[in-house]
Design a protein around this motif. Sequence first.
Motif, mmCIF file in Angstrom:
data_model
loop_
_atom_site.group_PDB
_atom_site.id
_atom_site.type_symbol
_atom_site.label_atom_id
_atom_site.label_comp_id
_atom_site.label_asym_id
_atom_site.label_seq_id
_atom_site.Cartn_x
_atom_site.Cartn_y
_atom_site.Cartn_z
ATOM 1 N N VAL A 159 -10.560 8.768 -7.715
ATOM 2 C CA VAL A 159 -9.956 9.659 -6.717
ATOM 3 C C VAL A 159 -8.875 10.528 -7.348
ATOM 4 O O VAL A 159 -8.818 11.743 -7.108
ATOM 5 N N THR A 160 -8.002 9.942 -8.158
ATOM 6 C CA THR A 160 -6.957 10.757 -8.784
ATOM 7 C C THR A 160 -7.558 11.760 -9.764
ATOM 8 O O THR A 160 -7.074 12.889 -9.891
ATOM 9 N N ASP A 161 -8.614 11.366 -10.452
ATOM 10 C CA ASP A 161 -9.266 12.282 -11.381
ATOM 11 C C ASP A 161 -9.920 13.442 -10.639
ATOM 12 O O ASP A 161 -9.799 14.605 -11.041
ATOM 13 N N HIS A 162 -10.608 13.145 -9.533
ATOM 14 C CA HIS A 162 -11.217 14.214 -8.728
ATOM 15 C C HIS A 162 -10.141 15.134 -8.156
ATOM 16 O O HIS A 162 -10.341 16.355 -8.064
ATOM 17 N N ALA A 163 -9.014 14.563 -7.762
ATOM 18 C CA ALA A 163 -7.934 15.375 -7.203
ATOM 19 C C ALA A 163 -7.426 16.381 -8.231
ATOM 20 O O ALA A 163 -7.192 17.555 -7.912
ATOM 21 N N ALA A 171 -4.374 6.354 -4.118
ATOM 22 C CA ALA A 171 -5.534 7.187 -3.825
ATOM 23 C C ALA A 171 -5.305 8.023 -2.573
ATOM 24 O O ALA A 171 -5.695 9.202 -2.519
ATOM 25 N N GLU A 172 -4.686 7.441 -1.563
ATOM 26 C CA GLU A 172 -4.426 8.204 -0.336
ATOM 27 C C GLU A 172 -3.503 9.383 -0.603
ATOM 28 O O GLU A 172 -3.738 10.493 -0.108
ATOM 29 N N ARG A 173 -2.445 9.151 -1.377
ATOM 30 C CA ARG A 173 -1.530 10.256 -1.669
ATOM 31 C C ARG A 173 -2.233 11.354 -2.461
ATOM 32 O O ARG A 173 -2.045 12.550 -2.194
ATOM 33 N N ALA A 174 -3.053 10.970 -3.436
ATOM 34 C CA ALA A 174 -3.801 11.958 -4.217
ATOM 35 C C ALA A 174 -4.779 12.735 -3.331
ATOM 36 O O ALA A 174 -4.924 13.960 -3.467
ATOM 37 N N ALA A 229 -4.883 16.788 -2.653
ATOM 38 C CA ALA A 229 -6.090 17.559 -2.930
ATOM 39 C C ALA A 229 -6.614 18.252 -1.669
ATOM 40 O O ALA A 229 -7.086 19.401 -1.729
ATOM 41 N N THR A 230 -6.543 17.567 -0.536
ATOM 42 C CA THR A 230 -7.025 18.149 0.716
ATOM 43 C C THR A 230 -6.176 19.350 1.126
ATOM 44 O O THR A 230 -6.703 20.400 1.536
ATOM 45 N N ARG A 281 0.835 -1.199 0.000
ATOM 46 C CA ARG A 281 0.000 0.000 0.000
ATOM 47 C C ARG A 281 0.873 1.252 0.000
ATOM 48 O O ARG A 281 0.598 2.225 -0.697
ATOM 49 N N GLU A 282 1.940 1.235 0.793
ATOM 50 C CA GLU A 282 2.853 2.374 0.849
ATOM 51 C C GLU A 282 3.680 2.475 -0.425
ATOM 52 O O GLU A 282 3.899 3.565 -0.952
ATOM 53 N N ILE A 283 4.141 1.335 -0.930
ATOM 54 C CA ILE A 283 4.938 1.325 -2.156
ATOM 55 C C ILE A 283 4.113 1.834 -3.329
ATOM 56 O O ILE A 283 4.636 2.483 -4.247
ATOM 57 N N GLY A 284 2.809 1.582 -3.300
ATOM 58 C CA GLY A 284 1.938 2.020 -4.384
ATOM 59 C C GLY A 284 1.820 3.525 -4.520
ATOM 60 O O GLY A 284 1.279 4.006 -5.515
ATOM 61 N N LYS A 285 2.347 4.287 -3.567
ATOM 62 C CA LYS A 285 2.220 5.744 -3.611
ATOM 63 C C LYS A 285 3.164 6.396 -4.616
ATOM 64 O O LYS A 285 3.100 7.613 -4.828
ATOM 65 N N SER A 286 4.041 5.602 -5.219
ATOM 66 C CA SER A 286 4.893 6.135 -6.274
ATOM 67 C C SER A 286 4.820 5.217 -7.488
ATOM 68 O O SER A 286 3.945 4.357 -7.576
ATOM 69 N N THR A 287 5.735 5.399 -8.424
ATOM 70 C CA THR A 287 5.685 4.675 -9.687
ATOM 71 C C THR A 287 6.559 3.427 -9.644
ATOM 72 O O THR A 287 7.595 3.398 -8.977
ATOM 73 N N TRP A 288 6.150 2.387 -10.396
ATOM 74 C CA TRP A 288 6.867 1.115 -10.340
ATOM 75 C C TRP A 288 8.239 1.178 -10.974
ATOM 76 O O TRP A 288 9.092 0.328 -10.711
#
Length: 388
Positions: free
Chosen positions: A335-339, A259-262, A266-267, A80-87
Amino acid sequence: MALDFTPTDEQRMLVETVRTFMEKEIYPHERETERLGEVPLELGEQIKKRSKEYGLYAANMPAEVGGGGLDFLSVAMMDREIGKSTWGLCGWIGRPSEILNACEGEQRERYLLPTVRGERKEGFGLTEPNAGSDAMGIQTRAVRDGDDWIINGSKHFISAVRKPDYIILFVVTGQDETPRGLRKRITCFLVDVGTPGFEITRGPRPVSHRTYHNYQLSFSDVRVNKRQIMGEEGKGFDLAGSWLANTRLLVAANCCGKAERALQIATQWAATRKQFGQTIGKFQGVSFKLADMATELAAADLLTLHVAWKYMNGSMTNGDAAMAKVFASEMAQRVTDHAIQILGGMGLMDELPLEMLWRDTRIERIWDGTSEIQRHIISRELLRPHET
């Protein structure tokens, strides 16, 4: 049975360790590598070295083969944490394919153990130009010749952070009669890059994970020994099926991280950006988006954790994994689109990682089984008990 997904002290420590690693070793390199379209080899090796120092490399593999020995719920939290950046960057952290645990005898010394140590890198060779989502439609074939097998065919969209040292290759080795007609016998081979007749070239540059390479494989009378069969001849699809269910769940965890990072970006923007005399977060057009984003993320997180728990307890079905993947991947796209909508034009500028998250999230609905395939798996599982 009551479910409690409260992280243990060890899991909290793991998550904090991965977050620290991402902030120090990954995030600072995102913008430059995205502009380059490459992760320089020396940077990749540096990330791998630091990953080992943090105890993260091969954390998903059993301790008895030199891995971290994490339980699957902890692996999902890590991913989940690793997913916050690019592969392209995060792939260097090192998460070997768990299918390699099926290696036996000399295969362990030749493939499994060097991969866990970071000395060799594998590629997963399943997808073909005419067989993407239809894995049973593969056409690459192997014909027995004494103790050897002769392989002919091609693969594409084989992803890796760098050129692999060997391929976990799925090919047709015959046909079986079944009540529903002829069915292909799929066998898994371990094939070294450099074997005569085996060519590997870089594929087209992707839009998602643009620094994560994909390769095209060509096999022309490639001779391999029977000792390079992983598992049993004709049982390769069983191996692939069990592995894909696992990775689909980790894709869901990756998506929750993105999604969390986005949402955080946005927040922060909504709380500080002023228009018409007040912060834009006070306008319902923005605040309601944030509320929906947070709600969908919370639902995807709980679904992913629930399915990971079922996997650990041996009760996860293919439909469970499919639900987690399809819901989390489509949630992350929304979520990324809304952000980006909340940030407006700034959301599409490469000064921020948001456009990268938005682009990268698009592939999550395609690889490891499209959203349509996931829905097919779910509906088939629902309907099967009612079939006569």
